[in-house]
Motif scaffolding. Sequence first.
Motif, PDB file in Angstrom:
ATOM      1  N   GLN A  24      32.993  20.340  16.028  1.00  0.00           N
ATOM      2  CA  GLN A  24      34.067  21.184  16.224  1.00  0.00           C
ATOM      3  C   GLN A  24      33.833  22.050  17.319  1.00  0.00           C
ATOM      4  O   GLN A  24      34.530  22.412  18.166  1.00  0.00           O
ATOM      5  N   ALA A  25      32.709  22.773  16.991  1.00  0.00           N
ATOM      6  CA  ALA A  25      32.270  23.658  18.189  1.00  0.00           C
ATOM      7  C   ALA A  25      32.076  23.164  19.452  1.00  0.00           C
ATOM      8  O   ALA A  25      32.311  23.735  20.306  1.00  0.00           O
ATOM      9  N   GLN A  26      31.179  21.933  19.509  1.00  0.00           N
ATOM     10  CA  GLN A  26      31.112  21.047  20.697  1.00  0.00           C
ATOM     11  C   GLN A  26      32.599  20.603  21.296  1.00  0.00           C
ATOM     12  O   GLN A  26      32.600  20.782  22.742  1.00  0.00           O
ATOM     13  N   LYS A  27      33.333  20.508  20.665  1.00  0.00           N
ATOM     14  CA  LYS A  27      34.965  20.099  21.376  1.00  0.00           C
ATOM     15  C   LYS A  27      35.808  21.403  21.575  1.00  0.00           C
ATOM     16  O   LYS A  27      36.576  21.190  22.609  1.00  0.00           O
ATOM     17  N   ASP A  28      35.608  22.436  20.794  1.00  0.00           N
ATOM     18  CA  ASP A  28      36.758  23.513  20.955  1.00  0.00           C
ATOM     19  C   ASP A  28      35.953  24.924  21.358  1.00  0.00           C
ATOM     20  O   ASP A  28      34.914  25.532  20.592  1.00  0.00           O
ATOM     21  N   GLU A  29      35.975  25.309  22.672  1.00  0.00           N
ATOM     22  CA  GLU A  29      35.546  26.209  23.153  1.00  0.00           C
ATOM     23  C   GLU A  29      35.770  27.641  22.313  1.00  0.00           C
ATOM     24  O   GLU A  29      34.955  28.433  22.048  1.00  0.00           O
ATOM     25  N   ALA A  30      37.070  27.675  21.651  1.00  0.00           N
ATOM     26  CA  ALA A  30      37.193  28.930  20.732  1.00  0.00           C
ATOM     27  C   ALA A  30      36.381  28.977  19.544  1.00  0.00           C
ATOM     28  O   ALA A  30      35.812  30.122  19.184  1.00  0.00           O
ATOM     29  N   VAL A  31      36.168  27.983  18.845  1.00  0.00           N
ATOM     30  CA  VAL A  31      35.138  27.668  17.870  1.00  0.00           C
ATOM     31  C   VAL A  31      33.942  28.157  17.979  1.00  0.00           C
ATOM     32  O   VAL A  31      33.295  28.749  17.586  1.00  0.00           O
TER      33      VAL A  31
END
Length: 194
Positions: free
Chosen positions: A164-171
Amino acid sequence: KIAIYKVIVQEVREVKLPKIDEEFLKKLKLNSAEELTSFTEKSIKSRKEQEYAAQQKQKISEFFIQSVLCELPNSWVQTETDKVLQEMVDLFASHGVKSGALEEQKVALFEKAQAIARDRLKLQLCFEKIARQENVQLESKDIERVLVQEAVQRHMAPQKLLQQAQKDEAVRKDLQSKAFQAKMINWLFDKLSK
């Protein structure tokens, strides 16, 4: 006056400590009663040190929060409040709290989230200034530690949160921010403990 009571005993319980013998020690993978005593002492000492460290880190955080006297930009506070609210909702949902119960507490939750957001921002400002002055850098091991903690809190596998962190900059930014704050509070505690 004299009163007479009649009671029916449903159950009698008694805590029985295990006998410290070879079988008991084998279960604990220890060789002697002295090793058990030493292990117990180390465990208690370690737990007390962790409790002390947590208290001191809380005091350090409170000191920095109180030291920031300026007003924070409303846009910063609103953005951080939204993050905190989402974390609260996720936490309550993971504990089975219904959305109707949250709706009843909407105002109180918002006020609490806003207070937490302000404190986080104040800490972030202080920690960024100290990190620049002392040249403290965030490392991958710092992020990994927080990644695992966050995954446990969210009831998910660390690998899934990493994806998720790799896909979502906010995460990703949220994990970096939490890792940075954790690193700085530990760094300050170590400096002050010496």
